[in-house]
Design a protein around this motif. Structure first.
Motif, mmCIF file in Angstrom:
data_model
loop_
_atom_site.group_PDB
_atom_site.id
_atom_site.type_symbol
_atom_site.label_atom_id
_atom_site.label_comp_id
_atom_site.label_asym_id
_atom_site.label_seq_id
_atom_site.Cartn_x
_atom_site.Cartn_y
_atom_site.Cartn_z
ATOM 1 N N ARG A 167 0.860 -1.194 0.000
ATOM 2 C CA ARG A 167 0.000 0.000 0.000
ATOM 3 C C ARG A 167 0.892 1.237 0.000
ATOM 4 O O ARG A 167 1.907 1.285 0.692
ATOM 5 C CB ARG A 167 -0.903 0.027 1.232
ATOM 6 C CG ARG A 167 -1.837 1.228 1.206
ATOM 7 C CD ARG A 167 -2.743 1.277 2.398
ATOM 8 N NE ARG A 167 -3.558 2.491 2.338
ATOM 9 C CZ ARG A 167 -4.295 2.941 3.330
ATOM 10 N NH1 ARG A 167 -4.342 2.277 4.481
ATOM 11 N NH2 ARG A 167 -4.986 4.046 3.202
ATOM 12 N N HIS A 168 0.480 2.231 -0.758
ATOM 13 C CA HIS A 168 1.244 3.479 -0.778
ATOM 14 C C HIS A 168 1.403 4.024 0.632
ATOM 15 O O HIS A 168 0.578 3.787 1.513
ATOM 16 C CB HIS A 168 0.572 4.523 -1.675
ATOM 17 C CG HIS A 168 -0.755 4.986 -1.155
ATOM 18 N ND1 HIS A 168 -0.888 5.924 -0.149
ATOM 19 C CD2 HIS A 168 -2.003 4.616 -1.493
ATOM 20 C CE1 HIS A 168 -2.160 6.128 0.105
ATOM 21 N NE2 HIS A 168 -2.864 5.335 -0.690
ATOM 22 N N ALA A 169 2.454 4.759 0.844
ATOM 23 C CA ALA A 169 2.735 5.356 2.144
ATOM 24 C C ALA A 169 1.820 6.566 2.373
ATOM 25 O O ALA A 169 1.024 6.933 1.508
ATOM 26 C CB ALA A 169 4.207 5.757 2.210
ATOM 27 N N GLU A 170 1.969 7.183 3.555
ATOM 28 C CA GLU A 170 1.103 8.305 3.930
ATOM 29 C C GLU A 170 1.183 9.424 2.891
ATOM 30 O O GLU A 170 2.269 9.839 2.487
ATOM 31 C CB GLU A 170 1.514 8.846 5.299
ATOM 32 C CG GLU A 170 0.648 9.998 5.768
ATOM 33 C CD GLU A 170 1.120 10.567 7.083
ATOM 34 O OE1 GLU A 170 0.723 10.021 8.130
ATOM 35 O OE2 GLU A 170 1.894 11.553 7.049
ATOM 36 N N ALA A 171 0.004 9.925 2.496
ATOM 37 C CA ALA A 171 -0.069 10.976 1.481
ATOM 38 C C ALA A 171 -0.872 12.158 2.003
ATOM 39 O O ALA A 171 -1.686 12.027 2.919
ATOM 40 C CB ALA A 171 -0.710 10.426 0.209
ATOM 41 N N GLU A 172 -0.626 13.287 1.381
ATOM 42 C CA GLU A 172 -1.360 14.496 1.747
ATOM 43 C C GLU A 172 -2.812 14.397 1.282
ATOM 44 O O GLU A 172 -3.132 13.598 0.401
ATOM 45 C CB GLU A 172 -0.686 15.716 1.117
ATOM 46 C CG GLU A 172 -0.668 15.655 -0.398
ATOM 47 C CD GLU A 172 0.163 16.749 -1.050
ATOM 48 O OE1 GLU A 172 0.154 16.811 -2.294
ATOM 49 O OE2 GLU A 172 0.817 17.530 -0.342
ATOM 50 N N ASP A 173 -3.660 15.199 1.898
ATOM 51 C CA ASP A 173 -5.049 15.305 1.458
ATOM 52 C C ASP A 173 -5.121 16.404 0.417
ATOM 53 O O ASP A 173 -4.667 17.524 0.659
ATOM 54 C CB ASP A 173 -5.972 15.645 2.638
ATOM 55 C CG ASP A 173 -6.102 14.481 3.598
ATOM 56 O OD1 ASP A 173 -6.095 13.325 3.145
ATOM 57 O OD2 ASP A 173 -6.197 14.737 4.817
ATOM 58 N N ARG A 174 -5.666 16.060 -0.742
ATOM 59 C CA ARG A 174 -5.753 17.048 -1.812
ATOM 60 C C ARG A 174 -6.672 16.522 -2.903
ATOM 61 O O ARG A 174 -6.888 15.336 -3.038
ATOM 62 C CB ARG A 174 -4.343 17.346 -2.316
ATOM 63 C CG ARG A 174 -4.309 17.589 -3.748
ATOM 64 C CD ARG A 174 -3.132 17.977 -4.509
ATOM 65 N NE ARG A 174 -1.811 18.102 -4.025
ATOM 66 C CZ ARG A 174 -0.811 18.277 -4.866
ATOM 67 N NH1 ARG A 174 -1.019 18.341 -6.154
ATOM 68 N NH2 ARG A 174 0.407 18.393 -4.428
#
Length: 150
Positions: free
Chosen positions: A7-14
């Motif tokens: 799973r992709h790592a932590e990402a920003e909300d946008r």
């Protein structure tokens, strides 16, 4: 065949969702897991990645040699991904860098036979093996690795 779900790592909300980038924490998560994966992956591992920016960045922590496929994207289904990787018939190892809840549903399908789903934490991998023995397949969960334990 071995199938690794990352799973992709932590990402920003946008918005738009496909343009979300990894946070500073997410970049570190991807690097930790990539360091763990690198010595364990067979040389000929096929790596297939969602076109979303956050999955591309996650995979890039490991290598720049990967395929990008809409079949792994945010609107895919577990069966589309399993068909794309030819589970369980393909030879070798396939690493899929994708999204929740689809990866959790794949894990559930492989272990329980239904899509009720598991939670795959951000940046985590779930490593499955399928061993064909006397015409009976068996799925083995070899490892679950989260960035927090590395």
């Amino acid at each position: 065949m071995d199938l690794i779900l990352w799973r992709h790592a932590e990402a920003e909300d946008r918005i738009p969702d496909s343009a979300r980038e990894l946070t500073e924490k997410g970049l570190k998560q991807a690097q930790k897991v990539a360091r763990w994966l690198e010595p364990r992956l067979p040389e000929n591992t096929r790596i297939i990645v969602s076109p979303a920016v956050r999955t591309q960045q996650t995979a890039s922590a490991l290598t720049t040699r990967f395929e990008t496929s809409d079949q792994i994207g945010t609107s895919t289904t577990p069966l589309k991904i399993l068909n794309t990787v030819a589970w369980p018939a393909a030879e070798g190892t396939v690493l899929v860098v994708g999204h929740q809840p689809t990866l959790g549903k794949i894990a559930s399908l492989l272990l329980k036979g239904d899509e009720s789903g598991f939670t795959v934490r951000k940046g985590s991998i779930w490593w499955f093996s399928c061993k064909q023995k006397d015409e009976q397949g068996g799925t083995i969960l070899r490892a679950v690795i989260t960035p927090e334990i590395l």
